[in-house]
Design an enzyme around this catalytic site. Sequence first.
Site, PDB file in Angstrom:
ATOM      1  N   GLY A 142       9.843  -6.610  -7.645  1.00  0.00           N
ATOM      2  CA  GLY A 142       8.738  -7.094  -6.813  1.00  0.00           C
ATOM      3  C   GLY A 142       7.431  -6.856  -7.549  1.00  0.00           C
ATOM      4  O   GLY A 142       6.826  -7.764  -8.129  1.00  0.00           O
ATOM      5  N   ARG A 176      -3.573   1.245  -0.764  1.00  0.00           N
ATOM      6  CA  ARG A 176      -2.637   2.072  -1.530  1.00  0.00           C
ATOM      7  C   ARG A 176      -3.197   3.452  -1.870  1.00  0.00           C
ATOM      8  O   ARG A 176      -2.444   4.394  -2.002  1.00  0.00           O
ATOM      9  CB  ARG A 176      -2.165   1.333  -2.798  1.00  0.00           C
ATOM     10  CG  ARG A 176      -1.269   0.141  -2.452  1.00  0.00           C
ATOM     11  CD  ARG A 176      -0.597  -0.471  -3.664  1.00  0.00           C
ATOM     12  NE  ARG A 176       0.373   0.423  -4.259  1.00  0.00           N
ATOM     13  CZ  ARG A 176       0.219   1.043  -5.428  1.00  0.00           C
ATOM     14  NH1 ARG A 176      -0.888   0.868  -6.136  1.00  0.00           N
ATOM     15  NH2 ARG A 176       1.150   1.838  -5.891  1.00  0.00           N
ATOM     16  N   TYR A 192      -0.979   6.534  -0.552  1.00  0.00           N
ATOM     17  CA  TYR A 192      -0.348   7.463  -1.481  1.00  0.00           C
ATOM     18  C   TYR A 192      -1.142   7.767  -2.747  1.00  0.00           C
ATOM     19  O   TYR A 192      -0.580   7.940  -3.824  1.00  0.00           O
ATOM     20  CB  TYR A 192       1.101   7.058  -1.843  1.00  0.00           C
ATOM     21  CG  TYR A 192       1.460   5.592  -1.705  1.00  0.00           C
ATOM     22  CD1 TYR A 192       2.360   5.187  -0.721  1.00  0.00           C
ATOM     23  CD2 TYR A 192       0.909   4.631  -2.540  1.00  0.00           C
ATOM     24  CE1 TYR A 192       2.710   3.861  -0.582  1.00  0.00           C
ATOM     25  CE2 TYR A 192       1.250   3.295  -2.406  1.00  0.00           C
ATOM     26  CZ  TYR A 192       2.142   2.928  -1.430  1.00  0.00           C
ATOM     27  OH  TYR A 192       2.478   1.613  -1.286  1.00  0.00           O
ATOM     28  N   CYS A 208     -14.579   3.018   8.118  1.00  0.00           N
ATOM     29  CA  CYS A 208     -14.973   4.301   8.684  1.00  0.00           C
ATOM     30  C   CYS A 208     -13.860   5.333   8.545  1.00  0.00           C
ATOM     31  O   CYS A 208     -13.286   5.788   9.540  1.00  0.00           O
ATOM     32  CB  CYS A 208     -15.363   4.109  10.141  1.00  0.00           C
ATOM     33  SG  CYS A 208     -16.915   3.249  10.271  1.00  0.00           S
ATOM     34  N   TYR A 216       1.424  -5.420  -3.519  1.00  0.00           N
ATOM     35  CA  TYR A 216       1.178  -4.456  -2.439  1.00  0.00           C
ATOM     36  C   TYR A 216      -0.304  -4.257  -2.141  1.00  0.00           C
ATOM     37  O   TYR A 216      -0.726  -3.163  -1.787  1.00  0.00           O
ATOM     38  CB  TYR A 216       1.871  -3.111  -2.747  1.00  0.00           C
ATOM     39  CG  TYR A 216       3.357  -3.269  -2.986  1.00  0.00           C
ATOM     40  CD1 TYR A 216       4.197  -3.713  -1.961  1.00  0.00           C
ATOM     41  CD2 TYR A 216       3.922  -3.025  -4.234  1.00  0.00           C
ATOM     42  CE1 TYR A 216       5.557  -3.888  -2.172  1.00  0.00           C
ATOM     43  CE2 TYR A 216       5.274  -3.205  -4.457  1.00  0.00           C
ATOM     44  CZ  TYR A 216       6.084  -3.636  -3.432  1.00  0.00           C
ATOM     45  OH  TYR A 216       7.435  -3.813  -3.644  1.00  0.00           O
TER      46      TYR A 216
HETATM   47  C1  LIG Z   1      10.645  -2.916  -2.252  1.00  0.00           C
HETATM   48  C2  LIG Z   1      11.975  -3.355  -2.620  1.00  0.00           C
HETATM   49  C3  LIG Z   1      12.186  -3.980  -3.851  1.00  0.00           C
HETATM   50  C4  LIG Z   1      11.123  -4.186  -4.879  1.00  0.00           C
HETATM   51  O1  LIG Z   1      10.604  -3.003  -5.355  1.00  0.00           O
HETATM   52  P1  LIG Z   1       9.518  -3.059  -6.544  1.00  0.00           P
HETATM   53  O2  LIG Z   1       9.210  -1.623  -6.761  1.00  0.00           O
HETATM   54  O3  LIG Z   1       8.359  -3.804  -6.022  1.00  0.00           O
HETATM   55  O4  LIG Z   1      10.171  -3.699  -7.703  1.00  0.00           O
HETATM   56  C5  LIG Z   1      13.450  -4.436  -4.123  1.00  0.00           C
HETATM   57  N1  LIG Z   1      14.462  -4.286  -3.235  1.00  0.00           N
HETATM   58  C6  LIG Z   1      14.286  -3.680  -2.047  1.00  0.00           C
HETATM   59  C7  LIG Z   1      15.411  -3.565  -1.111  1.00  0.00           C
HETATM   60  C8  LIG Z   1      13.050  -3.183  -1.695  1.00  0.00           C
HETATM   61  O5  LIG Z   1      12.885  -2.583  -0.526  1.00  0.00           O
END
Ligand SMILES: *Cc1c(COP(=O)(O)O)cnc(C)c1O
Length: 433
Positions: free
Chosen positions: A293, A331, A335, A362, A391
Amino acid sequence: MFVSDCLGLNDLGHLTIGGRDTVELAQTYGTPLYVMDENEIRRACRSYFDSVKKYYGGRGLVTYASKAFCCKAACKIVAEEGLGLDVVSIGELYTAMSVDFPPERIFFHGNNKTVQELLAAIEYGVGQIVVDNLTELELLNQLAISRKKAVSILFRIKPGIDAHTHDFVRTGQIDSKFGLALETGEAMEAVKEAAQMKGVTLKGLHCHIGSQIFDIEPFEHAAEVMLNFIADIKKETGLALELLDLGGGFGIKYLPQHDPVEYDRYMQRVALTVRRTCEEKGIDMPFIVIEPGRSIVGPAGITLYTVGSVKEIPNVRTYVSIDGGMGDNPRYILYQSQYEAVVANKAVQPKNKTVTIAGKCCESGDLIGEHMQVQDVQVGDIIAVLATGAYNYSMSSNYNRIPKPPVVMLRDGEARVVVKRETLEDIVRNDLL
Ligand SMILES: *Cc1c(COP(=O)(O)O)cnc(C)c1O
């Protein structure tokens, strides 16, 4: 010189993305503004696609985890690149189907899918539903039977690997809300139950060990654990599972000192582990799925802000306040994530200031980051926060009723708006008296 390949400098000393002047983009579209380089996204898609082809032959698929950045344009780009898609909600699924994403290449994840979501997945003909628990398994089976549809499923498994520590440790039983545990026998029980069911067909297993991971070992280890379980299943039930989804989580460069693994090397090493383990265990090599992702979209995006105030507190710190913040990038407050920032209109100058970049919400914790090195920053400057493609937009909110910024997509330097800036009318759209 910057964290992402799509960034550079032009003759004016301004920061560029995809060859375009970021200061000019900020002037044209206003700030705050998300800018994404489509070429960079497509490059990442192709590099994963080619690696999977190279190391698994035709026996693999890259699915993009849409939660990292989901909108119609993103789904369309990914579909055109031949990738599959992970969705975790009806909203993400609806977005994908609204651009006719091939449903057979969609994987539906989530630890608590609603009846509405499961029914939508069945009706759309989603290729694989990744079942999280026994309650969901029974519910899905009933829904599939009642709709007279055959549904292919995977099980989400907790392989018991902690990928967040540098030296991964094998934990006896991981504490996670996702998936079925191996150690307790829960996963094997689920496999046996599914084998008896008429509405669902168990095609394989899935795991996802974490995010922003820089090491290859946890991935190799996870592959081994999962293949061992596939071998155990074959021994105990005779069932030969044909698909193994190894999840995502590949780290990206947020700071200059970050050193993510090359995805091709990751793929090569994990493919070796997969082949070796299959041989050792005497099982056929399953079809392999990976789910990046962040690493598909993260490096392709930046966020542009205008500086509204600079507050120097002697012997304490300097706050640089921008016209966005946790609403468009939560983000840091979630974290304490770290980013590189650049004064876009002074990008060629040396970074001689250490500042805290603060949002306008705020909350004292509404920061983009602390101890950030930037150029000599002044009111009216444009600040670019780098590698915000993942994200950020997807996690944005309307906290303090601040409209969400638009997303401008660049293709070969051509800009187009793929998500419009929210208006004040949008803010009150669902309000009733
Ligand atoms: C979030 C997620 C991903 C992608 O994670 P990345 O760190 O963005 O590569 C892939 N598979 C599942 C099931 C996820 O929850």
